[in-house]
Motif scaffolding. Structure first.
Motif, mmCIF file in Angstrom:
data_model
loop_
_atom_site.group_PDB
_atom_site.id
_atom_site.type_symbol
_atom_site.label_atom_id
_atom_site.label_comp_id
_atom_site.label_asym_id
_atom_site.label_seq_id
_atom_site.Cartn_x
_atom_site.Cartn_y
_atom_site.Cartn_z
ATOM 1 N N SER A 8 -34.423 -45.187 -44.392
ATOM 2 C CA SER A 8 -33.848 -44.584 -45.611
ATOM 3 C C SER A 8 -34.920 -43.876 -46.425
ATOM 4 O O SER A 8 -34.700 -42.776 -46.949
ATOM 5 N N ILE A 9 -36.072 -44.501 -46.533
ATOM 6 C CA ILE A 9 -37.193 -43.865 -47.253
ATOM 7 C C ILE A 9 -37.593 -42.578 -46.550
ATOM 8 O O ILE A 9 -37.776 -41.537 -47.189
ATOM 9 N N ALA A 10 -37.720 -42.631 -45.240
ATOM 10 C CA ALA A 10 -38.147 -41.453 -44.482
ATOM 11 C C ALA A 10 -37.179 -40.296 -44.665
ATOM 12 O O ALA A 10 -37.587 -39.127 -44.817
ATOM 13 N N LYS A 11 -35.887 -40.594 -44.664
ATOM 14 C CA LYS A 11 -34.873 -39.534 -44.766
ATOM 15 C C LYS A 11 -34.866 -38.847 -46.132
ATOM 16 O O LYS A 11 -34.363 -37.720 -46.253
ATOM 17 N N GLN A 12 -35.434 -39.508 -47.124
ATOM 18 C CA GLN A 12 -35.503 -38.883 -48.456
ATOM 19 C C GLN A 12 -36.340 -37.610 -48.450
ATOM 20 O O GLN A 12 -36.204 -36.769 -49.340
ATOM 21 N N TYR A 13 -37.205 -37.479 -47.438
ATOM 22 C CA TYR A 13 -38.153 -36.368 -47.435
ATOM 23 C C TYR A 13 -37.806 -35.292 -46.402
ATOM 24 O O TYR A 13 -38.628 -34.411 -46.121
ATOM 25 N N VAL A 35 -44.670 -42.957 -45.688
ATOM 26 C CA VAL A 35 -43.406 -43.700 -45.597
ATOM 27 C C VAL A 35 -43.657 -45.187 -45.410
ATOM 28 O O VAL A 35 -43.034 -46.021 -46.075
ATOM 29 N N TYR A 36 -44.576 -45.543 -44.522
ATOM 30 C CA TYR A 36 -44.856 -46.960 -44.299
ATOM 31 C C TYR A 36 -45.457 -47.604 -45.547
ATOM 32 O O TYR A 36 -45.155 -48.760 -45.866
ATOM 33 N N ASN A 37 -46.311 -46.870 -46.250
ATOM 34 C CA ASN A 37 -46.870 -47.406 -47.495
ATOM 35 C C ASN A 37 -45.766 -47.671 -48.519
ATOM 36 O O ASN A 37 -45.778 -48.687 -49.219
ATOM 37 N N ILE A 81 -40.787 -41.684 -36.418
ATOM 38 C CA ILE A 81 -40.128 -42.978 -36.608
ATOM 39 C C ILE A 81 -38.768 -42.936 -35.908
ATOM 40 O O ILE A 81 -37.951 -42.047 -36.185
ATOM 41 N N TYR A 82 -38.542 -43.886 -35.015
ATOM 42 C CA TYR A 82 -37.267 -43.939 -34.291
ATOM 43 C C TYR A 82 -36.168 -44.391 -35.238
ATOM 44 O O TYR A 82 -36.308 -45.396 -35.940
ATOM 45 N N ILE A 83 -35.043 -43.646 -35.269
ATOM 46 C CA ILE A 83 -33.964 -43.959 -36.201
ATOM 47 C C ILE A 83 -32.681 -44.384 -35.483
ATOM 48 O O ILE A 83 -31.652 -44.584 -36.118
#
Length: 309
Positions: free
Chosen positions: A199-204, A228-230, A273-275
């Motif tokens: 979800s965090i990754a998709k924000q960008y 994203v991981y941070n 990142i695998y989604i």
């Protein structure tokens, strides 16, 4: 009026006699790295029949895996080794014996196998790597780029010299005590927070690619992953190679795992990142942060493996 008739007749003749792309056959044109067409698919199928295509299916894209197979075949056939499929290589491919009849100089009691080797010892190696989660493809006895990377992953995880060559130390660790090898239970299970990571990754999505970029104003590949991981509370290294070395191999990716690719240089040089559903999110140099299919003609032949933070 006469000119129109001539032009029309000529055009019709051209359309009638010009071979369609689908009619093209292996040998009609020179094939080389970067091409994508049905001739490449045919080439990959021929290489696979002879044991020189180290991938689970033909993709139609001539990438590093295909070039490696071509070079291996050329070397075995005693012809010029350039990775390009011209008349000489086509002639050797269509006239040489299949790999099943090819005598192997690497018997089951051979002590060391390396890139380019093939035979029972390579099959034994692949089986052992597969049982420990480092190799997820067919056990075909062909030591290609995927097998080499699997060996390197195992060596790195077990404190061995990381050279991609399977010698006595590597075989000893593979067949030794459980403490010397990485059992499947020692690989961390997928985190329950992986959905929030995605979800965090998709924000960008849509953030542009910027060389050395590490912020939402612009990301490069590894800068995006680290950011994203941070945000998800995990710390990972800055470069793709160092992330690869710091994470645990898994046989197939789960949501939130990292997937790695070999692009402009040997070894891991791109990651995402695998989604789920065969897709991954990453910062692409062409599209910025985007979602791509793992099995498309560009990424599939370049896939190296999955790792877990």
């Amino acid at each position: 009026m006469f000119k129109k008739v001539v032009i029309t007749t000529t055009l019709a003749g051209t359309l009638l006699f010009a071979p369609s792309v689908s009619e093209a056959a292996l040998g009609d044109r020179t094939l080389y790295n970067g091409m994508s067409n049905s001739d490449v698919t045919e080439l990959q199928n021929v290489l696979d029949d002879k044991g020189y295509f180290d991938y689970h299916r033909a993709t139609g894209y001539f990438g590093t895996v295909t070039e490696d197979g071509v070079r291996d075949f050329q070397r075995s056939a005693g012809i010029s080794v350039d990775g390009v499929v011209g008349p000489q290589t086509v002639s050797a491919l269509t006239g040489s014996k299949s790999s099943s009849s090819k005598s192997s100089s690497y018997s089951s009691n051979s002590g060391t196998v390396r890139y380019g080797d093939r035979g029972q010892t390579v099959k034994n190696l692949q089986s052992q790597l597969k049982s420990k989660g480092y190799y997820s493809y067919s056990v075909d006895g062909v030591f290609g780029s995927i097998t080499k990377q699997a060996v390197r992953n195992f060596q790195s995880a077990n404190g061995l010299s990381v050279d991609g060559v399977a010698g006595p130390n590597t075989f000893g660790a593979l067949s030794g005590a459980a403490s010397a090898s990485k059992s499947s239970s020692s690989v961390k299970s997928a985190s329950t927070s992986n959905s929030s990571l995605v979800s965090i990754a998709k924000q960008y999505i849509g953030v542009p690619y910027v060389w050395a970029g590490t912020t939402p104003s612009g990301f490069d590949c590894s800068g995006f992953l680290q950011y994203v991981y941070n945000k998800a509370g995990e710390s990972i290294p800055r470069t793709v190679a160092s992330i690869w070395n710091a994470t645990d191999s898994v046989s197939s990716p789960s949501v939130g795992d990292l997937v790695f690719f070999e692009t402009y240089k040997a070894g891991p040089s791109h990651a995402g990142i695998y989604i789920g559903n065969g897709q991954f999110i990453h910062s692409s140099s062409s599209y910025g942060v985007t979602i791509s299919d793992m099995d498309n003609s560009y990424w599939a032949p370049r896939y190296l493996g999955a790792k877990r933070v």
